[in-house]
Scaffold this active site. Structure first.
Site, PDB file in Angstrom:
ATOM      1  CE  LYS A   1      -2.890  -2.659  -0.387  1.00  0.00           C
ATOM      2  NZ  LYS A   1      -3.852  -2.531  -1.453  1.00  0.00           N
TER       3      LYS A   1
ATOM      4  CG  HIS B   1      -4.914  -0.814   3.851  1.00  0.00           C
ATOM      5  ND1 HIS B   1      -5.099  -0.389   2.550  1.00  0.00           N
ATOM      6  CD2 HIS B   1      -4.106   0.121   4.434  1.00  0.00           C
ATOM      7  CE1 HIS B   1      -4.440   0.739   2.363  1.00  0.00           C
ATOM      8  NE2 HIS B   1      -3.828   1.063   3.488  1.00  0.00           N
TER       9      HIS B   1
ATOM     10  CD  GLU C   1      -7.480   3.195  -0.292  1.00  0.00           C
ATOM     11  OE1 GLU C   1      -7.796   3.525  -1.450  1.00  0.00           O
ATOM     12  OE2 GLU C   1      -6.608   2.347  -0.031  1.00  0.00           O
TER      13      GLU C   1
ATOM     14  CB  SER D   1      -0.918   0.015   1.225  1.00  0.00           C
ATOM     15  OG  SER D   1      -1.731   1.169   1.198  1.00  0.00           O
TER      16      SER D   1
END
Length: 453
Positions: A185, A188, A192, A131
């Protein structure tokens, strides 16, 4: 051509791939590169890679031959079938003990499958969340590696050095086995989505800048937000803020339909905000912070659930630590999350940590004020609203699900429990004399699924 000299090799010279290679080389590592289209490799070699310790290769065989043993080969290719295609070409050329890394945004279940397949051949497979976008890849990303402990020991010296550094700590830690890295991820990316939508709603309530106002209000998405929702549904975890953010992108994509609807559907009476604008902006800041806390609380709960479901033993404090720099959701706020999980590694919900409980208590009045103003003026705030609704539901000792259970029993004989006595009950809600009759029942198996439920 030199053989067995490069510390690591990278396949896929898109912008992210190129920047990662330049990052690795700048930290003292020699890198072999390969791209399916040779012209891309040649252009990179003659341009940004010229004069650097980067070795271009024109075939998969040449690429593998350039690597030191145990070989470390990283893929930065599009998720899905392209990853399987590269693995199919690469693996026959490797030996036991070599490491293959997928640094793309692959679905974690695909990573689990690939890890199992390659493990059978004695080759390590690492699914690594990367990221930070183009700049992060070049200057230091947040890295989330998942795979065997042995593979982590092999790759750690390189990836801990190229990762973003915060307070002297690399934003790269071992996540767990098989698909753990890509799962982290994925979550994540879901967080986001929530962050970005909450900022958008703050902007919608506050003000706009000329350049921003010139951008078409039609958002796209790559699918990782939807994967997060699917995982949450499978695991029975509420991530309503992230869900609202994904849905906001979906409805924004229907631009033409919305324009047509705006000419037909009733609008709220035009009102000019009569309050103190500086106070409104201050209140929006509090609403954003409170909603952000809820979004992260939901995301961390999903990580905890995934860790239990897949036996990954994820360290939530570690995850918050590596998100502090390099990645898109980096913020000082993450230090608070690190501290919360250090205080209580078994913390069930971030809202229950003393710091966040206090922060929510302070922000709550303005949070509600902002949503009231948004509703009054007809400003859509799906993520703010979902965050507050989650908070109000989570803090409530009693919810109207009692009536929901009664309806389920009425329509599908699903039975219910009572608060005043033990047992499982079913009521014949409609009788000939219009009276309800409750029957105690202790089914040995759950009631059958009905079409209406």
């Amino acid at each position: 051509m030199t053989t067995n000299q490069c510390d690591i090799g990278l396949i896929g010279l898109g912008v992210m791939g190129e920047n990662l290679v330049l990052n690795m080389e700048s930290k003292g590592f020699s890198v072999a590169v390969f791209n399916r289209t040779t012209e891309v490799t040649e252009k990179f070699a003659a341009g940004r890679a010229q004069g650097k310790n980067i070795q271009p290769t024109r075939s998969m065989e040449e690429f593998v031959a350039a690597l030191k043993k145990p070989r470390i080969a990283m893929m930065m290719v599009k998720a899905g079938s392209p990853v399987d295609a590269v693995i199919g070409q690469l693996v026959p050329l490797l030996e036991k003990g070599d490491v293959v890394i997928d640094g793309g945004n692959s679905l974690f279940t695909d990573t689990q499958r690939r890890a199992k397949e390659l493990e059978g051949e004695g080759i390590h497979f690492v699914g690594m969340g990367v990221s930070g976008g183009e700049e992060g890849a070049l200057k230091g990303p947040s890295l989330m590696p998942g795979g065997s402990r042995e593979s982590w020991q092999i790759i750690a010296p390189i990836f801990r050095k190229i990762a973003a550094q915060v307070d002297g700590e690399p934003c790269c830690r071992y996540m767990g086995p098989d698909g753990a890295g890509h799962y982290v991820k994925m979550v994540h990316n879901g967080i986001e989505y929530g962050d970005i939508q909450l900022i958008c709603e703050s902007y919608a309530i506050e003000t706009g800048k000329p350049l921003v106002d010139m951008i078409l209000d039609k958002a796209g998405q790559k699918g990782t937000g939807i994967w997060t929702l699917q995982a949450a549904i499978r695991q029975s975890v509420v991530i309503s803020t992230i869900n609202a953010a994904v849905e906001a992108r979906v409805i924004s994509d229907r631009k033409e339909e919305r324009v047509a609807a705006s000419k037909i559907l009733p609008q709220p009476r035009a009102r000019k905000f009569k309050g103190n604008r500086a106070r409104l902006v201050d209140a929006v800041r509090d609403a954003l912070y409170a909603s952000k806390i809820v979004s992260y609380a939901q995301g961390m709960e999903l990580l905890r659930s995934g860790s239990t479901e897949y036996k990954w033993n994820l360290n939530l404090s570690d995850i918050a630590t590596i998100w502090r720099g390099g990645c898109i959701i980096r913020a000082k706020f993450l230090n608070r999350i690190v501290q919360a999980y250090k205080r209580d590694p078994a913390l069930h919900n971030l809202l229950l940590d003393r710091y966040f409980t206090k922060a929510i208590k302070k922000a709550q009045p303005k949070w509600r004020l902002v949503l009231s103003a948004a509703i009054k003026h007809g400003v859509a705030t799906p993520a703010f609203s979902a965050s507050l609704a989650y908070f109000d539901s989570y803090r409530s000792a009693r919810l109207p699900a009692n009536l929901l259970q009664a309806q389920r029993d009425f329509f599908g004989a699903h039975t219910y429990e009572r608060i005043d006595k033990p047992g499982v009950f079913h009521t014949e809600w409609i009788e000939s004399d219009q009276k309800t009759v409750e029957k105690s029942t202790q089914p040995k198996t759950p009631p059958p699924h009905h079409a209406g439920e």
